[in-house]
Write a protein that holds these residues in place. Structure first.
Motif, PDB file in Angstrom:
ATOM      1  N   VAL A 167       0.848  -1.196   0.000  1.00 38.84           N
ATOM      2  CA  VAL A 167       0.000   0.000   0.000  1.00 38.84           C
ATOM      3  C   VAL A 167       0.885   1.247   0.000  1.00 38.84           C
ATOM      4  N   ASP A 168       1.923   1.214   0.825  1.00 35.61           N
ATOM      5  CA  ASP A 168       2.808   2.387   0.921  1.00 35.61           C
ATOM      6  C   ASP A 168       3.528   2.680  -0.391  1.00 35.61           C
ATOM      7  N   SER A 169       3.745   1.658  -1.204  1.00 34.02           N
ATOM      8  CA  SER A 169       4.465   1.939  -2.451  1.00 34.02           C
ATOM      9  C   SER A 169       3.617   2.822  -3.367  1.00 34.02           C
ATOM     10  N   VAL A 170       2.288   2.732  -3.248  1.00 34.41           N
ATOM     11  CA  VAL A 170       1.405   3.638  -3.995  1.00 34.41           C
ATOM     12  C   VAL A 170       1.282   4.973  -3.249  1.00 34.41           C
ATOM     13  N   VAL A 171       1.107   4.892  -1.939  1.00 36.08           N
ATOM     14  CA  VAL A 171       0.916   6.116  -1.136  1.00 36.08           C
ATOM     15  C   VAL A 171       2.167   7.006  -1.204  1.00 36.08           C
ATOM     16  N   ASP A 172       3.348   6.387  -1.252  1.00 36.50           N
ATOM     17  CA  ASP A 172       4.596   7.172  -1.391  1.00 36.50           C
ATOM     18  C   ASP A 172       4.528   8.073  -2.622  1.00 36.50           C
ATOM     19  N   ARG A 173       4.032   7.520  -3.726  1.00 36.40           N
ATOM     20  CA  ARG A 173       3.981   8.301  -4.974  1.00 36.40           C
ATOM     21  C   ARG A 173       2.960   9.435  -4.852  1.00 36.40           C
ATOM     22  N   ILE A 174       1.845   9.161  -4.180  1.00 37.71           N
ATOM     23  CA  ILE A 174       0.837  10.212  -3.981  1.00 37.71           C
ATOM     24  C   ILE A 174       1.455  11.348  -3.175  1.00 37.71           C
ATOM     25  N   ILE A 175       2.123  10.995  -2.090  1.00 34.13           N
ATOM     26  CA  ILE A 175       2.706  12.007  -1.200  1.00 34.13           C
ATOM     27  C   ILE A 175       3.773  12.819  -1.942  1.00 34.13           C
ATOM     28  N   ASP A 176       4.553  12.146  -2.766  1.00 31.48           N
ATOM     29  CA  ASP A 176       5.546  12.862  -3.579  1.00 31.48           C
ATOM     30  C   ASP A 176       4.872  13.879  -4.491  1.00 31.48           C
TER      31      ASP A 176
END
Ligand SMILES: Cc1cc2nc3c(=O)[nH]c(=O)nc-3n(C[C@H](O)[C@H](O)[C@H](O)COP(=O)(O)O)c2cc1C
Length: 200
Positions: A167-176
């Motif tokens: 999940v974080d691998s997608v959320v990381d991109r959103i946050i970036d």
């Protein structure tokens, strides 16, 4: 004078992957400089129940502004009082199509329409498989209109051990893309030469 907080919207719709919404919210709530605005479609609330056994009211929204699904008079429905960025996560094909044709049946669609008409950031995290030509065309239309299309498609190069890692691998991109300086965002760190023996 106090610096105004950055206004970021998170919208939940009825695609699979409510965990992406919950995790994005959890991570962004750690940043007091953000004023988070939350809204869910009816479909989003249904999938929240089906996937997480939760009601919309069960989510920890302390410090956030929560808007009603049908409240088309909410602040985020107006260009004069809008958001810096809106993330629709996850985004159903129904909401994707509505946004692509400018339909504003609920506050999620209206807030997205406002982002596009005002030239502000709209990040759409679609989830469906396989994709129909209708959905593919809707994505192209939204991209042409200025949205960022960021499929809920986790990467495996960080060698995830848990569902949260994925999940974080997608959320990381959103946050970036929101340009939030989160030290927890993981980045690809390539070895200069790759594996010692690629044939092994
Ligand atoms: C458990 C569950 C999972 C769903 N997953 C998806 C999905 O991954 N993608 C999608 O486009 N629709 C999915 N749907 C269907 C949408 O929820 C449905 O089309 C709904 O009308 C979308 O409305 P909304 O866009 O207003 O939330 C799912 C529905 C349920 C109940």
């Amino acid at each position: 004078m106090q610096t105004p907080r950055r206004r970021i919207g998170l919208a939940l719709t009825g695609a699979s992957g409510v965990a992406y919404f919950l995790r994005t919210l959890e991570r962004l709530r750690a940043f007091p400089e953000l004023e988070l605005h939350l809204v869910a479609s009816e479909g989003g609330k249904r999938v929240l129940h089906d996937e997480e056994n939760m009601k919309w009211g069960d989510i920890n929204t302390e410090g956030c502004v929560v808007h009603g699904t049908r409240n088309i008079g909410a602040s985020i429905a107006s260009g004069s009082n809008g958001l810096e960025s809106l993330v629709v996560v996850p985004c159903s094909m129904s909401s994707l199509s509505a946004m692509a044709i400018g339909m504003a049946e609920n506050l999620v669609h209206r807030a997205a329409a406002v982002q596009l008409k005002e030239g502000r950031t709209l990040i759409v995290v679609p989830r469906e498989t396989p994709l129909s030509l209708i959905s593919l065309r809707a994505m192209v239309t939204l991209r042409e209109a200025g949205a960022v299309i960021m499929p809920a498609s986790p990467g495996f190069y960080h060698q995830p051990q848990t569902v949260t890692d994925l999940v974080d691998s997608v959320v990381d991109r959103i946050i970036d893309h929101l340009e939030v300086a989160d030290q927890a965002v993981r980045r690809w760190n390539p070895t200069p030469t790759g594996p010692p023996n690629p044939q092994a």
